[in-house]
Design a protein around this motif. Sequence first.
Motif: not given
Length: 244
Positions: A78-97
Motif C-alpha cells: 500500500a501507499d503511505r497514508h498521511p496519518a501513518t508513522d514514518p517507517a522503521q525498516a529495521h524493526r519491521d524486518a527484524g520482527e517479521l523474521a
Amino acid sequence: MSGRPIIGITSYAQPAKWGAWELPAALVPLMYVESVERAGGRPLLVPPSEHGVDETLDVLDGVIFSGGIDIDPSRYGADRHPATDPAQAHRDAGELALLAAALERDVPTLAICRGFQLLNVLRGGDLVQHLPETVGHDRHRETPGVFSQHPVDVKEGTRLAAILGARHESVRSSHHQGVGRVGEGLVESAWAEDGSLEGLEDPTRRFAVGVLWHPEMEEDDKRLFEALVAEARAYRAERRAGSA
C-alpha cells in the motif's frame, strides 16, 4: 525442567530520554515485563534484528510481540497514508523474521497491538491505515499517550474465548490502524462494538494469539499472560525432554 519459562518481549529501538541522557535505546514499557513476571515467566527483551533469529529462539520458551510504531505500508503493498508513522525498516524486518521463525517452530506467541497487525501482515493480510475514516470515530485512540477503554466481544470456540470468555468488558486501546484483509490461516476472534477486528489467532499453532488492545495495561486481569506462560512452560518441558 525447573525454573521459570523465558519469555522474549520485542523492544522498541529509537531515541529515548532518561535523567540527563538522551540516546538511542532498546526499550519496552515496564508493564510488559511486570505482566510476564506476575504470570510466572522470566522476561527477556529482544531488540529488532534480522540476525541471530534462530539463536534467539533457541533460548526462548515464548515470545510477545509488543506495540509501537506503524508498520511500513510497503510491507502489505500500500501507499503511505498521511496519518501513518514514518517507517522503521529495521524493526519491521527484524520482527517479521522473528515472528515467521517463531510460528514455524511453534513457539507460544502473543501478539499485541502492533504485533497483532504484524501477524496479519506476515500472513499476507493488509491494514486499514487510519481507522477513524472507516468507523467514523477516534474512540480507539482519543488522545495520543492516553489509553482509551471499550468492550470487545469474543467469538465462541476460539482460543481467546477459552481464556477470556465471550465478552471482555473493558480493554485498553491506543491505535489508529486496524486489519483490512485477514491473512491466510488466521481466524477472527474478537471485535469492538463498531465492528472493527480486535482479535486474531492461528488454530494450527499451539498458541498464536493476537489482540489489538493492550492487556499489559489491565492491572487485575493477566489471563492472556498466564495462558502464554503456561504454554511456554509446557513447550520448555517438551524441548528438554526431547533433548535428554
